[in-house]
Design a protein around this motif. Structure first.
Motif, PDB file in Angstrom:
ATOM      1  N   THR A  25       0.828  -1.206   0.000  1.00 40.38           N
ATOM      2  CA  THR A  25       0.000   0.000   0.000  1.00 40.38           C
ATOM      3  C   THR A  25       0.858   1.250   0.000  1.00 40.38           C
ATOM      4  O   THR A  25       0.595   2.209  -0.736  1.00 40.38           O
ATOM      5  CB  THR A  25      -0.923  -0.007   1.233  1.00 40.38           C
ATOM      6  N   VAL A  26       1.898   1.263   0.799  1.00 38.19           N
ATOM      7  CA  VAL A  26       2.788   2.431   0.862  1.00 38.19           C
ATOM      8  C   VAL A  26       3.497   2.632  -0.478  1.00 38.19           C
ATOM      9  O   VAL A  26       3.584   3.759  -0.993  1.00 38.19           O
ATOM     10  CB  VAL A  26       3.806   2.277   2.016  1.00 38.19           C
TER      11      VAL A  26
ATOM     12  N   ALA B  52       2.473   1.627  -3.481  1.00 32.68           N
ATOM     13  CA  ALA B  52       1.480   2.073  -4.469  1.00 32.68           C
ATOM     14  C   ALA B  52       1.130   3.538  -4.264  1.00 32.68           C
ATOM     15  O   ALA B  52       0.975   4.288  -5.234  1.00 32.68           O
ATOM     16  CB  ALA B  52       0.233   1.205  -4.371  1.00 32.68           C
ATOM     17  N   LEU B  53       1.017   3.965  -3.024  1.00 31.21           N
ATOM     18  CA  LEU B  53       0.716   5.368  -2.744  1.00 31.21           C
ATOM     19  C   LEU B  53       1.855   6.280  -3.180  1.00 31.21           C
ATOM     20  O   LEU B  53       1.623   7.340  -3.766  1.00 31.21           O
ATOM     21  CB  LEU B  53       0.435   5.548  -1.253  1.00 31.21           C
TER      22      LEU B  53
ATOM     23  N   ALA C  19       1.679   6.405  -6.978  1.00 29.11           N
ATOM     24  CA  ALA C  19       0.478   7.011  -7.540  1.00 29.11           C
ATOM     25  C   ALA C  19       0.348   8.487  -7.210  1.00 29.11           C
ATOM     26  O   ALA C  19      -0.368   9.208  -7.909  1.00 29.11           O
ATOM     27  CB  ALA C  19      -0.747   6.264  -7.029  1.00 29.11           C
ATOM     28  N   THR C  20       1.010   8.980  -6.189  1.00 24.08           N
ATOM     29  CA  THR C  20       0.863  10.379  -5.779  1.00 24.08           C
ATOM     30  C   THR C  20       1.243  11.366  -6.886  1.00 24.08           C
ATOM     31  O   THR C  20       0.479  12.294  -7.158  1.00 24.08           O
ATOM     32  CB  THR C  20       1.665  10.642  -4.495  1.00 24.08           C
TER      33      THR C  20
END
Length: 146
Positions: free
Chosen positions: A53-54, A56-57, A60-61
Motif C-alpha cells: 500500500t505504501v 502504491a501510494l 500514484a501520488t
C-alpha cells in the motif's frame, strides 16, 4: 479421608494414565503450533499488504497530482450523475408504490395504513365542522350586536 468419597477434577487429572497425559500434551502442542503458524502467516501478510500500500501510494501520488485538474471534476460529475439516477429511481419507485396503494384504497381492498388515514380524515372533517359552527355563531352574534 474416606475411601468412598469421589475424587476432585484436579485429583483425577493428576492420576490419569500416562498415555492419556501424552495425548493431551500432543493435542496442546498441535494447537499451539497451529496458532503460532497461522498468527505468524497473518502477520507476514499484514506487513506485505502495508508495504504494498505504501509503495502504491508513493508511485500514484505524482500521477494524482498531475491529473487532479481532470480527475476531481470528473469524479464530481460522475458522483452527481449517479446521485441523480439513484434519486430518480427512488422517486419513481415511491410513486409506483403510492399509485398501487391508492388503487387498493380506492377499490376498497383496505391497504396498510388505511385506518389511520380514515381517522385523520374524520378528525379534519370534525375540526372543519366546528370552525364552521363557530364562524356562524360569531356571525350571528355580530349581527345581533349591531
Amino acid at each position: 479421608m474416606a475411601q468412598n468419597q469421589p475424587r476432585s477434577d484436579v485429583q483425577q487429572r493428576f492420576q490419569q494414565p500416562p498415555h492419556q497425559e501424552r495425548q493431551q500434551l500432543s493435542r496442546q502442542v498441535a494447537k499451539t503450533t497451529t496458532a503460532v503458524t497461522l498468527g505468524g502467516s497473518l502477520m507476514v501478510l499484514s506487513g506485505l499488504t502495508l508495504a504494498g500500500t505504501v509503495i502504491a501510494l508513493v508511485l500514484a501520488t505524482p500521477l494524482l497530482v498531475i491529473f487532479s485538474p481532470v480527475l476531481v471534476p470528473a469524479t464530481i460529475t460522475i458522483f452527481l450523475i449517479l446521485a441523480g439516477f439513484v434519486t430518480s429511481g427512488g422517486c419513481g419507485a415511491t410513486a409506483s408504490f403510492l399509485f398501487y396503494w391508492m388503487y387498493k384504497y380506492a377499490t376498497g381492498k383496505h391497504p396498510v395504513g388505511a385506518d389511520q388515514l380514515d381517522r385523520a380524515r374524520e378528525k379534519i372533517s370534525h375540526a372543519a365542522y366546528d370552525v364552521k359552527d363557530r364562524a356562524e355563531h360569531a356571525a350571528r352574534a355580530g349581527q345581533q350586536g349591531t
